[in-house]
Design a protein around this motif. Structure first.
Motif, mmCIF file in Angstrom:
data_model
loop_
_atom_site.group_PDB
_atom_site.id
_atom_site.type_symbol
_atom_site.label_atom_id
_atom_site.label_comp_id
_atom_site.label_asym_id
_atom_site.label_seq_id
_atom_site.Cartn_x
_atom_site.Cartn_y
_atom_site.Cartn_z
ATOM 1 N N GLU A 294 1.024 -1.145 -0.060
ATOM 2 C CA GLU A 294 -0.058 -0.032 -0.067
ATOM 3 C C GLU A 294 0.722 1.356 0.023
ATOM 4 O O GLU A 294 1.855 1.256 0.556
ATOM 5 N N SER A 295 0.591 2.217 -0.678
ATOM 6 C CA SER A 295 1.116 3.393 -0.892
ATOM 7 C C SER A 295 0.585 4.732 -0.178
ATOM 8 O O SER A 295 1.196 6.010 -0.394
ATOM 9 N N HIS A 296 -0.625 4.586 0.572
ATOM 10 C CA HIS A 296 -1.180 5.678 1.208
ATOM 11 C C HIS A 296 -0.244 6.268 2.271
ATOM 12 O O HIS A 296 0.498 5.537 2.946
ATOM 13 N N ASN A 297 -0.529 7.452 2.693
ATOM 14 C CA ASN A 297 -0.143 7.964 3.993
ATOM 15 C C ASN A 297 -0.908 8.337 5.152
ATOM 16 O O ASN A 297 -1.246 9.511 5.415
ATOM 17 N N ARG A 298 -1.819 7.115 5.280
ATOM 18 C CA ARG A 298 -2.970 7.665 6.497
ATOM 19 C C ARG A 298 -3.123 6.595 7.661
ATOM 20 O O ARG A 298 -2.499 5.382 7.049
ATOM 21 N N ASP A 299 -3.458 6.805 8.752
ATOM 22 C CA ASP A 299 -3.399 5.668 9.549
ATOM 23 C C ASP A 299 -5.114 5.352 9.975
ATOM 24 O O ASP A 299 -5.351 6.517 10.837
ATOM 25 N N GLU A 300 -5.822 4.468 9.670
ATOM 26 C CA GLU A 300 -7.257 4.321 10.172
ATOM 27 C C GLU A 300 -7.424 3.712 11.548
ATOM 28 O O GLU A 300 -8.568 3.648 11.909
ATOM 29 N N GLY A 301 -6.363 3.508 12.154
ATOM 30 C CA GLY A 301 -6.469 2.955 13.469
ATOM 31 C C GLY A 301 -7.259 2.089 13.723
ATOM 32 O O GLY A 301 -7.057 0.999 13.110
ATOM 33 N N ARG A 302 -8.304 1.907 14.708
ATOM 34 C CA ARG A 302 -9.260 0.759 15.134
ATOM 35 C C ARG A 302 -9.967 0.454 13.698
ATOM 36 O O ARG A 302 -10.114 -0.521 13.761
#
Length: 425
Positions: A294-302
């Motif tokens: 994956e190349s996205h730069n986000r963290d969706e956590g739970r």
């Protein structure tokens, strides 16, 4: 809940409703296993390249963290905020989340681990645990504190090393975790080959007369050490719970914390955590939690764990014990100071202070769309408005949660370990 102390009657109705922490709040530990776990915790033998121990990223000098926004395991040199990328062996990426503190993880109420809760006790499963590896999970871990040790030793960026660097990394790359030839078996063989470890395990665990040493034995010993070493219930706040006064500013902050500021809505109980998950709009830094493809730069956590839209960008409420020692703050380490993270809680649109990232890496900004999703997840209409003096008082109360022995631990760092490898002191 305990209501036995008469001085609690003077508190507002919405104030804390618990008494002092006691031995009964913690699991019992075995001194022999604690001593074994201490050496294993500080021994780089459990890393693929024999260069990183648990203590590298969970050091008492940095509040059982590493003083960095995002940790740097394999490919890093140095310790704490001075740790930097090794030009001769550059890391592939930063560890995607801030190193969590280890204080009071031996308390019985801690049944969920990591920022996203991807490891938690689940009696309905054969292993007694719910983990990302599901069917590959083995039984035998003493609990979640023991099982959490399996994650860093299997992570290429934390302890395992990258691809063809060593036999542990190769096993991980090929998906061999359990069973003969798996990463855990290879690590266990390293430990068992050291006479001091083999003899001490045999003495501490008589059942090993009938079976070989297992990785779960190693992780159980480390868990015993963590539970013993970083039990922390000797702060000024603990003394207040038994009748001693707090300094005036900290006491004012306590009243705000358990009252008008609403901090205890989530930071509840004797360890100031509800063990729940909440979206606070903490700015993203670094790559975020993602698969390697994956190349996205986000963290969706739970939300990444449960798959539920309502859990997007939610992270576990951390305990606030010794929080003054554990900077930077937030799952991405986006806030360098306590004041910064407190102000962010009061206003999620406040970007706070700059991340403290290792040399050679910079913060990664979200897209405008992702940033708005993040802020919307954290949006609340009932946030209090506090002045500077009130914010300072809350910070003073948080500082009163620092334990007297928090920066040293109860046993301290060993001078040497059985493998003979260097100890990060």
């Amino acid at each position: 809940m305990r209501y036995l102390l008469p001085f609690l009657m003077v508190l507002p109705l919405h104030a804390q409703d618990f008494g002092p922490v006691s031995d009964g709040d913690y699991v019992e530990t075995d001194p022999a296993l604690v001593a074994l776990g201490r050496d294993l915790f500080w021994d780089p033998i459990l890393s693929g390249n024999r260069n990183i121990s648990c203590g590298t990223c969970h050091h008492p000098r940095f509040g059982t963290g590493d003083g960095l926004s995002l940790g740097l395991g394999e490919g890093g040199i140095g310790l704490g905020p001075d740790r930097r990328a090794d030009d001769a062996n550059l890391p592939e990426q930063l560890i995607p989340r801030n190193a969590p503190a280890l204080f009071n993880l031996g308390a019985r109420q801690f049944t969920v681990m990591f920022h996203d809760g991807r490891l938690e006790a689940d009696p309905s499963r054969p292993s007694g645990l719910r983990t990302p590896i599901e069917d590959d999970m083995v039984a035998g871990f003493s609990g979640v504190l023991s099982a959490q040790t399996m994650f860093p030793v299997l992570s290429p960026d934390e302890m395992a090393g990258h691809y063809a660097e060593n036999e542990i990394a190769q096993a991980v790359r090929q998906g061999f975790i359990t069973g003969e030839g798996g990463a855990w078996s290879l690590l266990t063989a390293r430990v068992a080959a050291i006479p001091s470890y083999a003899n001490r395990f045999a003495a501490a665990m008589p059942e090993l007369a009938d079976r070989p040493l297992d990785f779960t034995d190693i992780s159980d010993a480390i868990a015993e050490f963590v539970a013993f070493e970083w039990r922390s219930d000797d702060s000024a706040f603990d003394a207040w719970l038994t009748g001693a006064p707090l300094p005036a500013e900290a006491d004012f902050g306590r009243e705000l914390f358990y009252g008008e500021a609403g901090c205890s809505d989530c930071h509840s109980g004797p360890f100031q955590t509800d063990h729940g998950f909440h979206a606070l709009g903490v700015p993203q830094a670094g790559p975020g939690k993602a698969a390697r493809f994956e190349s996205h730069n986000r963290d969706e956590g739970r939300g990444r764990v449960t798959g539920r839209a309502e859990d997007a960008y939610a992270f576990r409420t951390p305990s606030l014990r010794n929080v003054a020692l554990t900077a930077p703050y937030g799952h991405s380490g986006a806030f360098a100071t306590l004041e910064g993270i407190v102000r962010h809680h009061l206003d999620p649109a406040d970007r706070g202070d700059a991340p403290v990232l290792v040399a050679g890496f910079t913060a990664t900004e979200l897209s405008d769309v992702d940033r708005e999703i993040l802020r919307e997840a954290a949006r609340r209409d009932d946030l209090p408005r506090l002045d500077d003096a009130q914010v300072a008082a809350i910070v003073a109360f948080l500082e009163s949660l620092t334990g007297a022995s928090a920066t040293s631990g109860r046993l301290g760092i060993p001078e040497s370990v059985p493998s003979g490898l260097p100890v990060d002191r």
